[in-house]
Design a protein around this motif. Structure first.
Motif, PDB file in Angstrom:
ATOM      1  N   TYR A  81      63.592 -50.365 100.308  1.00  0.00           N
ATOM      2  CA  TYR A  81      63.541 -50.518  98.862  1.00  0.00           C
ATOM      3  C   TYR A  81      64.207 -51.831  98.477  1.00  0.00           C
ATOM      4  O   TYR A  81      65.117 -52.318  99.150  1.00  0.00           O
ATOM      5  CB  TYR A  81      64.236 -49.328  98.185  1.00  0.00           C
ATOM      6  N   HIS A 171      69.476 -42.842 102.417  1.00  0.00           N
ATOM      7  CA  HIS A 171      68.686 -41.640 102.722  1.00  0.00           C
ATOM      8  C   HIS A 171      69.395 -40.657 103.654  1.00  0.00           C
ATOM      9  O   HIS A 171      68.863 -39.558 103.871  1.00  0.00           O
ATOM     10  CB  HIS A 171      67.371 -42.033 103.406  1.00  0.00           C
ATOM     11  N   ILE A 315      62.888 -37.585 103.848  1.00  0.00           N
ATOM     12  CA  ILE A 315      61.481 -37.858 103.550  1.00  0.00           C
ATOM     13  C   ILE A 315      60.637 -37.454 104.751  1.00  0.00           C
ATOM     14  O   ILE A 315      61.032 -37.712 105.893  1.00  0.00           O
ATOM     15  CB  ILE A 315      61.261 -39.365 103.250  1.00  0.00           C
ATOM     16  N   ASN A 343      54.040 -39.671  97.713  1.00  0.00           N
ATOM     17  CA  ASN A 343      54.597 -40.988  97.415  1.00  0.00           C
ATOM     18  C   ASN A 343      54.352 -41.897  98.606  1.00  0.00           C
ATOM     19  O   ASN A 343      53.755 -41.477  99.614  1.00  0.00           O
ATOM     20  CB  ASN A 343      56.098 -40.857  97.127  1.00  0.00           C
ATOM     21  N   HIS A 345      56.721 -44.681 100.983  1.00  0.00           N
ATOM     22  CA  HIS A 345      58.026 -45.308 101.262  1.00  0.00           C
ATOM     23  C   HIS A 345      57.888 -46.249 102.455  1.00  0.00           C
ATOM     24  O   HIS A 345      57.783 -45.803 103.574  1.00  0.00           O
ATOM     25  CB  HIS A 345      59.067 -44.239 101.576  1.00  0.00           C
ATOM     26  N   PHE A 346      57.893 -47.522 102.161  1.00  0.00           N
ATOM     27  CA  PHE A 346      58.011 -48.256 100.915  1.00  0.00           C
ATOM     28  C   PHE A 346      56.944 -49.328 100.872  1.00  0.00           C
ATOM     29  O   PHE A 346      56.342 -49.642 101.890  1.00  0.00           O
ATOM     30  CB  PHE A 346      59.385 -48.950 100.841  1.00  0.00           C
ATOM     31  N   TYR A 372      53.627 -49.304 106.339  1.00  0.00           N
ATOM     32  CA  TYR A 372      53.321 -49.085 104.920  1.00  0.00           C
ATOM     33  C   TYR A 372      51.871 -48.667 104.700  1.00  0.00           C
ATOM     34  O   TYR A 372      51.590 -47.703 103.978  1.00  0.00           O
ATOM     35  CB  TYR A 372      53.629 -50.366 104.147  1.00  0.00           C
ATOM     36  N   SER A 377      54.224 -40.220 101.942  1.00  0.00           N
ATOM     37  CA  SER A 377      55.428 -39.385 101.927  1.00  0.00           C
ATOM     38  C   SER A 377      55.099 -38.041 101.295  1.00  0.00           C
ATOM     39  O   SER A 377      54.630 -37.984 100.154  1.00  0.00           O
ATOM     40  CB  SER A 377      56.535 -40.062 101.119  1.00  0.00           C
TER      41      SER A 377
END
Length: 408
Positions: A81, A171, A315, A343, A345-346, A372, A377
């Motif tokens: 992130y 995390h 995650i 989702n 990440h990332f 990626y 996720s």
């Protein structure tokens, strides 16, 4: 059934702890923060722990204390992130991005190639809650050839005498590095995030774990950083509120980065139940792994190794073999159409406008891009029932069949 991605865990214990704080008449930094620091210290094995208002604030605080100057470099993974690199920029340094491994975490080989005399810190990131190879990283910064390159530009850097290792453990609260060592206790400094979507949350918040070697004293450093997080004021508000305790001084240019007791109360009630919450996350993870493991296209994320390393199960970073970024996005759209929230990440930092403008190029980080482009996720939290897990898996499988098999 509508399945959210990451709702906070709020039970009666959390509500009661917060209510007690509200009724106490004291809601900013005070006894609840101290109690939370004690719980995190006990869990992680850290030398000392300071709570702050976010992971980002904690990283800026530490890097500013380290004395970064213009031209000083901090090595970070390209796959993380943006806060990891933004903290370096805010503290006055230059982020040097390196590629990652297939397990999502920073490559020690790429770290070694990136070290220069300007390197002052390394920030490895425990992606999805799976700890990095800290033994190798700590051995690297202590090796004679790397130490010989080191050029300090501040008194703190000279006192340390080598590159600082600052673990981005956003995390990984609760994760095991070995059977006897926990995340937060294995590098010079580690910072947990207590953001709303994390395993333990204070709504917004972070915790700095201090494990610096001699001649540093981690309790003394705690006091210094605590004051630094309160505008370098010599008394916190709780102390000033006592009868006759009004007088204070400002000893430097600090920040306003402290955590409030009303926030600490949420995390305090959760961390006292961490064994139960951890077990429930592991249950969800293992069900995903069992159900998805029979599909040859599903890459199950790493969780444990032979040395006792074990994820925090933050995650479930599923990757789909052989797909393009566009196909991954199509799958996410189909999963969402079934009211299942997922989702990614990332998005690697070199793909973001700010960092592209600073000259970073995703083509320099092929593994980060591959991770990626293939990643989705899946929801993972204690409230997720087995039936809900089955619904998520069914949505993923049907999305794969629709996007891939129907187009072959």
């Amino acid at each position: 059934m509508k399945i959210p991605f990451s709702p906070p865990f709020i039970d009666d214990a959390v509500i009661n702890e917060v209510t007690e704080t509200l009724r106490s008449g004291w809601i900013t930094t005070g006894p609840k923060c101290k109690a939370l620091e004690s719980e995190i210290q006990k869990l992680s094995g850290a030398g000392s722990v300071l709570t702050v208002n976010s992971w980002t604030s904690g990283a800026i605080l530490v890097l500013t204390w380290l004395g970064l100057k213009d031209g000083d470099e901090v090595i970070v993974p390209a796959y993380t992130y943006s806060a990891t690199a933004l903290a370096v920029l805010h503290a006055g340094g230059t982020p040097v991005m390196v590629d990652v491994n297939e397990d999502f975490n920073i490559s020690v080989e790429q770290i070694k190639k990136a070290i220069t005399p300007r390197t002052k810190a390394i920030i490895p990131v425990d992606i999805a809650g799976y700890p990095c190879d800290y033994d190798a990283i700590m051995a690297l910064v202590k090796s004679p050839d790397i130490m010989a390159k080191y050029e300090a530009t501040s008194p703190i850097q000279r006192q340390l005498g080598r590159i600082l290792v600052l673990s981005d453990a956003a995390h990984s609260i609760g994760a095991h590095y070995t059977e006897t060592r926990r995340a937060g206790g294995v590098t010079d400094i580690a910072i947990f995030s207590l953001h709303a979507v994390k395993n333990i949350t204070s709504a917004e918040g972070g915790a700095i774990c201090l494990n610096l070697p001699e001649p540093f004293d981690n309790e003394t450093l705690y006091t210094q950083l605590r004051q630094f997080s309160l505008n370098c004021q010599t008394k916190d508000a709780f102390s000033k509120s006592k009868a006759g305790g009004w007088r204070y001084d400002i000893t430097g240019m600090g920040f306003k980065m402290n955590m409030a007791d009303v926030n600490a109360a949420i995390a305090l009630a959760q961390i006292r139940q961490i064994d139960k919450l951890y077990a429930e996350r592991k249950r969800v993870f293992e069900r995903y792994a069992t159900l998805l493991g029979k599909y040859p296209w599903a890459m199950i994320p790493p969780t444990v190794n032979a040395q006792g390393k074990e994820s925090s199960y933050h995650i479930f970073a599923l990757r789909i073999k052989g797909i393009t970024e566009e196909q991954r996005d199509q799958m996410i759209d189909l999963i969402a159409s079934r009211e299942v929230a997922v989702n990614v990440h990332f998005i690697p930092m070199p793909m973001l406008t700010l960092f592209k403008g600073l000259g970073y190029k995703i083509t320099d980080y092929p593994q980060a891009y591959a991770n990626y482009a293939h990643e989705i996720s899946l929801p993972i939290y204690p409230q997720l029932t087995n039936e809900m897990v089955d619904i998520v898996v069914d949505a993923v499988v049907k999305a794969y069949d629709n996007v891939i098999l129907n187009h072959q």
